[in-house]
Design an enzyme around this catalytic site. Structure first.
Site, PDB file in Angstrom:
ATOM      1  N   GLY A 152      11.161   5.364   5.117  1.00 51.55           N
ATOM      2  CA  GLY A 152       9.934   4.745   4.646  1.00 51.55           C
ATOM      3  C   GLY A 152       9.290   5.616   3.594  1.00 51.55           C
ATOM      4  O   GLY A 152       9.603   5.516   2.405  1.00 51.55           O
ATOM      5  N   ILE A 179       8.707  -5.695   5.582  1.00 52.89           N
ATOM      6  CA  ILE A 179       8.577  -6.209   4.221  1.00 52.89           C
ATOM      7  C   ILE A 179       7.506  -7.303   4.174  1.00 52.89           C
ATOM      8  O   ILE A 179       7.683  -8.391   4.748  1.00 52.89           O
ATOM      9  CB  ILE A 179       9.922  -6.742   3.693  1.00 52.89           C
ATOM     10  N   ARG A 184     -31.902  -4.528  16.107  1.00 58.57           N
ATOM     11  CA  ARG A 184     -31.838  -4.166  17.526  1.00 58.57           C
ATOM     12  C   ARG A 184     -32.941  -3.171  17.881  1.00 58.57           C
ATOM     13  O   ARG A 184     -33.113  -2.155  17.191  1.00 58.57           O
ATOM     14  CB  ARG A 184     -30.465  -3.559  17.830  1.00 58.57           C
ATOM     15  N   GLY A 238     -22.562  -1.373  19.678  1.00 59.00           N
ATOM     16  CA  GLY A 238     -22.429  -1.577  21.110  1.00 59.00           C
ATOM     17  C   GLY A 238     -21.486  -2.700  21.483  1.00 59.00           C
ATOM     18  O   GLY A 238     -20.470  -2.944  20.832  1.00 59.00           O
ATOM     19  N   GLU A 298       2.273   2.767   3.031  1.00 64.39           N
ATOM     20  CA  GLU A 298       2.468   3.518   1.778  1.00 64.39           C
ATOM     21  C   GLU A 298       2.338   5.022   2.013  1.00 64.39           C
ATOM     22  O   GLU A 298       1.754   5.755   1.220  1.00 64.39           O
ATOM     23  CB  GLU A 298       1.483   3.071   0.679  1.00 64.39           C
ATOM     24  N   GLY A 299       2.908   5.487   3.108  1.00 65.04           N
ATOM     25  CA  GLY A 299       2.880   6.900   3.458  1.00 65.04           C
ATOM     26  C   GLY A 299       1.771   7.197   4.440  1.00 65.04           C
ATOM     27  O   GLY A 299       0.593   6.983   4.143  1.00 65.04           O
ATOM     28  N   SER A 342      -0.869   9.292   6.856  1.00 68.25           N
ATOM     29  CA  SER A 342      -1.757  10.410   6.534  1.00 68.25           C
ATOM     30  C   SER A 342      -1.036  11.743   6.676  1.00 68.25           C
ATOM     31  O   SER A 342      -1.221  12.661   5.863  1.00 68.25           O
ATOM     32  CB  SER A 342      -2.983  10.380   7.453  1.00 68.25           C
TER      33      SER A 342
END
Length: 410
Positions: free
Chosen positions: A144, A170, A279, A351, A375-376, A378
């Site tokens: 990959g 793909i 809230r 929450g 795409e790679g 981290s």
């Protein structure tokens, strides 16, 4: 009476200063689409993982898909500094819309850059309008991010190329008409070849769509090539240029992933901040409590800093700077990891409502993870960046605070 001005956005438009009036008009058009169609329909689009044809056709009809294509073929040949603004706007409301645009770079860039003139004339105008679709067939079961690990073999046989191999994950596999296929030359595995394979080629099989956690609307499939023959005219670039074509497509897609993740992070903060105004908790609005305010402060500050990094990566791409690949990796790493953290915190701030299927943040949460992987991953980009730093450190200007000699002698 003066015309009523729309309310100011939570995140400013300072990065639009990089754009000319024509480019700003494109951003305005995309904002109109997100407000009127794409935002209100995003939840419905994300109900099932089938290709979002209505979204795709809208973006094609409005010329947004065409921003990836040259003007001579009907596109607008947009700079990357504009593309990231488009993708950020779309990612703010709908991952499907944003991924259709980043996916156009990935699937069509090699055709724009490497196809023969006859193939460009035949395909690019129809890809630009959305009449045709292409897919990028690179990833394999055991390869990959490491493109050099590809096992697909392509051999030249007379006036044709013969492809054998398998591809995995793909995007647009079941909807594409053409497949940009990258593999190793059978005679010389150190050389990479890219060819265009039509959907109806003999020996070419597309699997049923594979279900996934999020990013609905752009399904994925596996591909198999068994002695698939294509004419020599389907070669992209020269023999041996397949790796470079793949890397350029991935480079643009990585910058696009960063912009998409930023857009989603921006949308998540907007949603959380609105909730915190509505809230009430212990007699006052949730947003008036210091703890939630500090969480917002961290999120907004990091988002704005990351927007600057992504903008710099796009500028470097447009300028063809030699170090653009590393900056694309840094932008992709920073933006996608930040998005995952921001969406998680935004969901926490909202929450139990944030966990409801009817509330947008559960969709943002599911979609955020793939940006850290696609795409790679981290971790791959951290390795790439770290290696680059150490390579440059050997010859870099030495810090003036240091005395001569090896630092191990201190």
């Amino acid at each position: 009476m003066k015309p009523t001005q729309p309310p100011a956005r939570l995140f400013g438009d300072h990065f639009l200063r990089q754009l000319n009036s024509e480019e700003r008009a494109v951003v305005d058009r995309v904002r109109g689409l997100t407000a009127e169609v794409l935002g209100p329909s995003a939840a419905e689009v994300a109900q099932t993982d089938t290709f979002a044809w209505d979204t795709f056709r809208l973006l094609a009809r409005e010329g947004i898909v065409g921003t990836a294509f040259p003007r001579e073929y009907g596109g607008s040949d947009a700079r990357q500094v504009l593309r990231i603004r488009i993708i950020e706007e779309l990612g703010r409301v709908c991952s499907t819309s944003a991924s259709i645009i980043t996916g156009t770079d990935l699937s069509s860039r090699a055709i724009v850059a490497g196809a023969a003139a006859e193939m460009k004339d035949r395909l690019l105008p129809r890809l630009c309008t959305g009449e045709l679709q292409a897919a990028f067939a690179l990833t394999e079961p055991e390869a990959g991010s490491d493109v050099r690990g590809l096992q697909t073999r392509i051999r030249r046989q007379g006036g044709r190329y013969v492809v054998n191999g398998r591809k995995k994950f793909i995007t647009r596999g079941t909807t594409s008409d053409w497949f940009v296929t990258v593999g190793r030359a059978e005679e010389d595995p150190s050389m990479f070849i890219a060819v265009l394979v039509p959907r109806d080629a003999a020996g070419f099989t597309i699997s049923p769509e594979v279900g996934k956690l999020g990013w609905y609307g752009v399904p994925i499939s596996s591909l198999e090539f068994r002695d698939v023959e294509v004419p020599h005219g389907h070669l992209l670039g020269a023999e041996g240029e397949g790796f470079d074509l793949a890397q350029d497509a991935l480079l643009r897609a990585r910058i696009g992933h960063a912009a998409m993740a930023l857009g989603r992070a921006i949308g998540a903060v907007e949603i959380a901040a609105t909730y915190m105004s509505d809230r009430r908790l212990f007699g006052k609005a949730l947003g008036e409590h210091q703890g939630p305010q500090w969480m917002l402060a961290d999120m907004v500050t990091k988002i704005e800093a990351t927007r600057a990094l992504v903008a710099l990566a796009a500028e470097k791409y447009d300028a063809k700077d030699a170090d653009v690949a590393i900056f694309a990796s840094m932008a992709k790493l920073q933006a996608t990891d930040l998005c995952m953290a921001v969406v998680t915190d935004a969901l926490q701030l909202t929450g139990g409502r944030g966990y409801l299927q009817d509330f947008p943040l559960q969709r943002f949460f599911r979609d955020a993870k793939l940006n850290q992987i696609g795409e790679g991953s981290s971790e791959v980009h951290k390795t790439v960046i770290g290696r680059d730093v150490m390579r440059r450190a050997r010859d870099a200007d030495r810090n003036p605070c240091l005395r001569p000699g090896s630092l191990v002698e201190y």
